[in-house]
Design a protein around this motif. Structure first.
Motif: not given
Length: 161
Positions: A117-131
């Motif tokens: 699902e993440y790979i399919q996204k054209n716009i990927r929101p940045a995650q603040l959590y480093y892990l």
């Protein structure tokens, strides 16, 4: 499930799909119910684990020990997740294949689906959590030029079982 443990790989540690060392079929490593005993607090990643091959019947258990501070842990370091093996027994993960000159691997189908699902996204929101899983993906998996090839590899893995 990801929100429960900070969107990390630990969220998927209750089930690993691995190759059986005896017959090479798809087998499971899972957390038995009430793994530490009645009334013990659950700490993801530090619970008894059971390997079970339903094809040949091979079973193996591993149990953490209580330390001096009352916490449960194993007598060894957990395996490095970058090696494509489970953390507890070191068996090769069943859901892995070559893609774009690299090995792509997943602990189980839920892990595979979330990454897909993440790979399919054209716009990927940045995650603040480093892990977060997404922030820990290798750069080659995040590049849009590799998207089609990665999704083909994921489809091949979905067809395995």
């Amino acid at each position: 499930m990801l929100n429960e443990v900070g969107n990390s790989l630990l969220a998927y540690s209750d089930l690993f799909l691995v190759h059986c060392p005896k017959c090479n079929s798809c087998s499971k490593i899972f957390t038995p119910i009430n793994a530490l005993g009645r009334g013990e607090a659950r700490v993801l990643g530090h619970e008894s684990k059971r390997f079970l091959c339903e094809k040949c019947g091979f079973v193996k258990d591993i149990h953490p020990k209580r330390q001096w501070d009352g916490l449960w842990s194993f007598n060894f370091e957990l395996f490095d997740e970058k090696q494509g093996v489970d953390w507890y027994f070191g068996f090769p993960l069943y859901l892995q294949t070559q893609c774009c000159g690299h090995t792509i691997w997943f602990f189980n189908f839920e892990h595979l689906t979330d990454i897909e699902e993440y790979i399919q996204k054209n716009i990927r929101p940045a995650q603040l959590y480093y892990l977060s899983i997404e922030s820990r993906l290798p750069k080659w998996m995040k590049l849009s030029k590799n998207r089609k090839e990665i999704l083909k590899a994921i489809d091949r893995l979905k067809q395995r079982t």
